[in-house]
Design a protein around this motif. Structure first.
Motif, PDB file in Angstrom:
ATOM      1  N   VAL A 138       0.700  -1.008   0.187  1.00  0.00           N
ATOM      2  CA  VAL A 138      -0.075  -0.117  -0.236  1.00  0.00           C
ATOM      3  C   VAL A 138       0.946   1.158  -0.078  1.00  0.00           C
ATOM      4  O   VAL A 138       0.469   2.362   0.563  1.00  0.00           O
ATOM      5  N   LYS A 139       2.002   1.171  -0.543  1.00  0.00           N
ATOM      6  CA  LYS A 139       2.829   2.276  -0.427  1.00  0.00           C
ATOM      7  C   LYS A 139       2.356   3.886  -1.319  1.00  0.00           C
ATOM      8  O   LYS A 139       2.685   4.890  -0.645  1.00  0.00           O
ATOM      9  N   GLU A 140       1.578   3.696  -2.300  1.00  0.00           N
ATOM     10  CA  GLU A 140       0.916   4.811  -2.912  1.00  0.00           C
ATOM     11  C   GLU A 140       0.053   5.334  -1.901  1.00  0.00           C
ATOM     12  O   GLU A 140       0.131   6.569  -1.748  1.00  0.00           O
ATOM     13  N   GLU A 141      -0.845   4.508  -1.334  1.00  0.00           N
ATOM     14  CA  GLU A 141      -1.954   5.100  -0.323  1.00  0.00           C
ATOM     15  C   GLU A 141      -1.108   5.540   0.822  1.00  0.00           C
ATOM     16  O   GLU A 141      -1.614   6.555   1.100  1.00  0.00           O
ATOM     17  N   ALA A 142      -0.419   4.989   1.566  1.00  0.00           N
ATOM     18  CA  ALA A 142       0.126   5.275   2.612  1.00  0.00           C
ATOM     19  C   ALA A 142       1.229   6.583   2.468  1.00  0.00           C
ATOM     20  O   ALA A 142       1.189   7.695   3.456  1.00  0.00           O
ATOM     21  N   ALA A 143       1.916   6.805   1.238  1.00  0.00           N
ATOM     22  CA  ALA A 143       2.307   8.117   0.910  1.00  0.00           C
ATOM     23  C   ALA A 143       1.506   9.377   1.231  1.00  0.00           C
ATOM     24  O   ALA A 143       2.121  10.411   1.382  1.00  0.00           O
ATOM     25  N   LYS A 144       0.495   9.065   0.511  1.00  0.00           N
ATOM     26  CA  LYS A 144      -0.466  10.218   0.434  1.00  0.00           C
ATOM     27  C   LYS A 144      -1.240  10.485   1.767  1.00  0.00           C
ATOM     28  O   LYS A 144      -1.646  11.585   2.145  1.00  0.00           O
ATOM     29  N   ASP A 145      -1.681   9.383   2.614  1.00  0.00           N
ATOM     30  CA  ASP A 145      -2.371   9.465   3.913  1.00  0.00           C
ATOM     31  C   ASP A 145      -1.856   8.155   4.796  1.00  0.00           C
ATOM     32  O   ASP A 145      -2.518   7.209   4.589  1.00  0.00           O
ATOM     33  N   LEU A 146      -0.881   8.401   5.421  1.00  0.00           N
ATOM     34  CA  LEU A 146      -0.309   7.217   6.239  1.00  0.00           C
ATOM     35  C   LEU A 146      -1.417   6.879   7.295  1.00  0.00           C
ATOM     36  O   LEU A 146      -1.636   5.805   7.356  1.00  0.00           O
ATOM     37  N   GLU A 147      -1.816   7.817   8.292  1.00  0.00           N
ATOM     38  CA  GLU A 147      -2.513   7.401   9.354  1.00  0.00           C
ATOM     39  C   GLU A 147      -3.752   6.717   9.014  1.00  0.00           C
ATOM     40  O   GLU A 147      -4.365   5.791   9.536  1.00  0.00           O
ATOM     41  N   GLY A 148      -4.356   7.452   7.881  1.00  0.00           N
ATOM     42  CA  GLY A 148      -5.621   6.988   7.258  1.00  0.00           C
ATOM     43  C   GLY A 148      -5.441   5.666   6.830  1.00  0.00           C
ATOM     44  O   GLY A 148      -6.299   4.834   7.011  1.00  0.00           O
ATOM     45  N   THR A 149      -4.398   5.630   6.110  1.00  0.00           N
ATOM     46  CA  THR A 149      -4.068   4.016   5.403  1.00  0.00           C
ATOM     47  C   THR A 149      -4.183   3.254   6.428  1.00  0.00           C
ATOM     48  O   THR A 149      -4.623   1.894   6.496  1.00  0.00           O
ATOM     49  N   MET A 150      -3.457   3.165   7.367  1.00  0.00           N
ATOM     50  CA  MET A 150      -2.843   2.355   8.511  1.00  0.00           C
ATOM     51  C   MET A 150      -4.364   2.085   9.182  1.00  0.00           C
ATOM     52  O   MET A 150      -4.632   0.984   9.525  1.00  0.00           O
ATOM     53  N   LYS A 151      -5.184   3.054   9.355  1.00  0.00           N
ATOM     54  CA  LYS A 151      -6.500   2.793  10.313  1.00  0.00           C
ATOM     55  C   LYS A 151      -7.530   2.164   9.336  1.00  0.00           C
ATOM     56  O   LYS A 151      -8.215   1.123   9.710  1.00  0.00           O
ATOM     57  N   LYS A 152      -7.509   2.155   8.131  1.00  0.00           N
ATOM     58  CA  LYS A 152      -8.112   1.104   7.012  1.00  0.00           C
ATOM     59  C   LYS A 152      -7.795  -0.218   7.221  1.00  0.00           C
ATOM     60  O   LYS A 152      -8.624  -1.113   7.190  1.00  0.00           O
ATOM     61  N   LEU A 153      -6.277  -0.359   7.228  1.00  0.00           N
ATOM     62  CA  LEU A 153      -5.918  -1.881   7.262  1.00  0.00           C
ATOM     63  C   LEU A 153      -6.391  -2.534   8.500  1.00  0.00           C
ATOM     64  O   LEU A 153      -6.412  -3.566   8.587  1.00  0.00           O
ATOM     65  N   TYR A 154      -6.102  -1.436   9.784  1.00  0.00           N
ATOM     66  CA  TYR A 154      -6.584  -2.147  10.894  1.00  0.00           C
ATOM     67  C   TYR A 154      -8.123  -2.655  11.057  1.00  0.00           C
ATOM     68  O   TYR A 154      -8.494  -3.481  11.306  1.00  0.00           O
ATOM     69  N   GLN A 155      -8.811  -1.843  10.233  1.00  0.00           N
ATOM     70  CA  GLN A 155     -10.302  -1.982  10.212  1.00  0.00           C
ATOM     71  C   GLN A 155     -10.588  -3.415   9.457  1.00  0.00           C
ATOM     72  O   GLN A 155     -11.102  -4.369   9.773  1.00  0.00           O
ATOM     73  N   ILE A 156      -9.764  -3.696   8.368  1.00  0.00           N
ATOM     74  CA  ILE A 156      -9.776  -4.623   7.630  1.00  0.00           C
ATOM     75  C   ILE A 156      -9.515  -5.877   8.465  1.00  0.00           C
ATOM     76  O   ILE A 156     -10.146  -7.126   8.186  1.00  0.00           O
ATOM     77  N   GLY A 157      -8.705  -5.819   9.359  1.00  0.00           N
ATOM     78  CA  GLY A 157      -8.268  -6.800  10.115  1.00  0.00           C
ATOM     79  C   GLY A 157      -6.803  -7.036  10.216  1.00  0.00           C
ATOM     80  O   GLY A 157      -6.390  -8.167  10.923  1.00  0.00           O
ATOM     81  N   PHE A 158      -6.127  -6.453   9.673  1.00  0.00           N
ATOM     82  CA  PHE A 158      -4.373  -6.592   9.561  1.00  0.00           C
ATOM     83  C   PHE A 158      -3.980  -6.188  11.036  1.00  0.00           C
ATOM     84  O   PHE A 158      -4.578  -5.259  11.664  1.00  0.00           O
ATOM     85  N   ARG A 159      -3.173  -7.075  11.655  1.00  0.00           N
ATOM     86  CA  ARG A 159      -2.672  -6.614  13.161  1.00  0.00           C
ATOM     87  C   ARG A 159      -1.098  -6.678  13.130  1.00  0.00           C
ATOM     88  O   ARG A 159      -0.535  -6.096  14.022  1.00  0.00           O
ATOM     89  N   GLU A 160      -0.218  -7.086  12.270  1.00  0.00           N
ATOM     90  CA  GLU A 160       1.119  -7.215  12.178  1.00  0.00           C
ATOM     91  C   GLU A 160       1.731  -6.636  10.951  1.00  0.00           C
ATOM     92  O   GLU A 160       1.056  -6.662  10.029  1.00  0.00           O
ATOM     93  N   ILE A 161       2.664  -5.743  11.300  1.00  0.00           N
ATOM     94  CA  ILE A 161       3.394  -4.808  10.463  1.00  0.00           C
ATOM     95  C   ILE A 161       4.722  -5.391   9.807  1.00  0.00           C
ATOM     96  O   ILE A 161       5.507  -5.494  10.805  1.00  0.00           O
ATOM     97  N   GLU A 162       5.028  -5.220   8.535  1.00  0.00           N
ATOM     98  CA  GLU A 162       6.415  -5.352   7.965  1.00  0.00           C
ATOM     99  C   GLU A 162       6.567  -4.286   7.374  1.00  0.00           C
ATOM    100  O   GLU A 162       5.800  -3.860   6.201  1.00  0.00           O
ATOM    101  N   PHE A 163       7.531  -3.486   7.606  1.00  0.00           N
ATOM    102  CA  PHE A 163       7.914  -1.844   7.142  1.00  0.00           C
ATOM    103  C   PHE A 163       8.693  -2.185   5.753  1.00  0.00           C
ATOM    104  O   PHE A 163       9.601  -3.161   5.382  1.00  0.00           O
ATOM    105  N   ALA A 164       8.350  -1.322   4.804  1.00  0.00           N
ATOM    106  CA  ALA A 164       9.516  -1.034   3.739  1.00  0.00           C
ATOM    107  C   ALA A 164       9.527   0.376   3.292  1.00  0.00           C
ATOM    108  O   ALA A 164       9.056   1.012   2.665  1.00  0.00           O
ATOM    109  N   GLY A 165      10.493   1.025   4.358  1.00  0.00           N
ATOM    110  CA  GLY A 165      10.439   2.348   4.347  1.00  0.00           C
ATOM    111  C   GLY A 165       9.361   3.208   5.548  1.00  0.00           C
ATOM    112  O   GLY A 165       8.829   2.414   5.981  1.00  0.00           O
TER     113      GLY A 165
END
Length: 296
Positions: A41-68
């Protein structure tokens, strides 16, 4: 080839999340932690990091691997992600960055509280380093892989001393054979099993002509993480590979994830690479729904 380091434009859009209660039930049934590699989700996160992460959490993701780190410090990024509720597990760094700034990579990983530092791509000799990334990867020979093994043993020891684990993430070129052994075989056989682990990208193993079940059974507890990346179909040219929402492609995920779990794999990161058939957050939700219901 779809390069993890190539900057490709993805489709963007939002998604309506399902209820967290239904996710919790499904996750318990599925039995694996739902993780995501943020390259997805690098494009979405670059535009709105917090908003994108909150959507991923709502979807159900709980663990993160970073790439930048999205122009944030490790402390800033960690505070944001943990505030949303994520468990921060892993990060990617290239071999060139490991050589240039290995100490700062370890320091950032410690600040984030990570368990793993994963090398996302290898280094090469000086001549090959001048090539475009995909061509460099295809030009690597057995000597290059042994050179990387030396670096990984050294860096892996430092990472271990810092309380974390080092590993290597494959592409399809790691399954090219040299004298009967794949490049991945050379790399893992030339490194200390306690210091250098594997993050198996299942899609690229299949594209490379290998069997992920064979790899998981051969290397067992060395495969600490999976990239759960599905493929639409096998094509004659690996550069034409199309990744797709998990469960909609050609990989038998029940068998792969079940084998990985049985052999000790702990982290499972959904990943998908551009170009996308639909907005990526829609595919992310479809993937999370599939994985949360997969009984393994």
């Amino acid at each position: 080839m779809i390069s993890r380091r190539g900057f490709l434009v993805s489709a963007g859009a939002g998604v309506t999340a399902g209820s967290l209660s239904s996710f919790s039930f499904a996750a318990a049934k599925g039995g694996i932690p739902l993780g995501i590699q943020l390259w997805t989700v690098k494009e979405e996160a670059a535009k709105d990091l917090e908003g994108t992460m909150k959507k991923l959490y709502q979807i159900g993701f709980r663990e993160i691997e970073f790439a930048g780190f999205y122009d944030k410090t490790a402390a800033e990024l960690g505070a944001l992600m943990k505030g949303i509720g994520f468990r921060l597990v892993s990060m990617h760094a290239s071999a060139d960055d490991i050589v240039a700034k290995g100490d700062s990579i370890i320091a950032d990983a410690k600040t984030l509280g990570l368990k793993y530092i994963i090398c996302s791509s290898p280094m090469s000799d000086a001549a090959k380093a001048k090539l475009e990334w995909a061509k460099k990867m295809e030009a690597l020979d057995a000597g290059d892989w042994k050179m990387n093994a030396e670096l990984f043993n050294k860096f892996g020891k430092t990472v271990k001393a810092a309380g974390m684990q080092f590993g290597y993430h494959n592409h399809y070129t790691e399954f090219k054979k040299f004298g009967g052994k794949t490049a991945l075989d050379i790399l893992l056989e030339s490194t200390d099993p306690d210091l250098v682990k594997s993050e198996l990208d299942v899609c690229w193993a299949v594209v490379g002509g290998d069997d992920p079940i064979r790899i998981l059974n051969k290397y067992k507890d060395r495969v600490v993480a999976l990239h759960v990346k599905d493929i639409a179909k096998i094509t004659p040219d690996p550069h034409d590979t199309e990744t797709i929402a998990v469960g909609q492609g050609s990989i038998d995920w029940k068998k792969v994830i079940g084998t990985a779990k049985a052999n000790g794999t702990k982290a499972f990161f959904y990943e998908q690479e551009a170009p996308f058939r639909k907005p990526i957050l829609e595919s992310a939700k479809e993937s999370a729904d599939y994985l949360s219901k997969l009984a393994v």
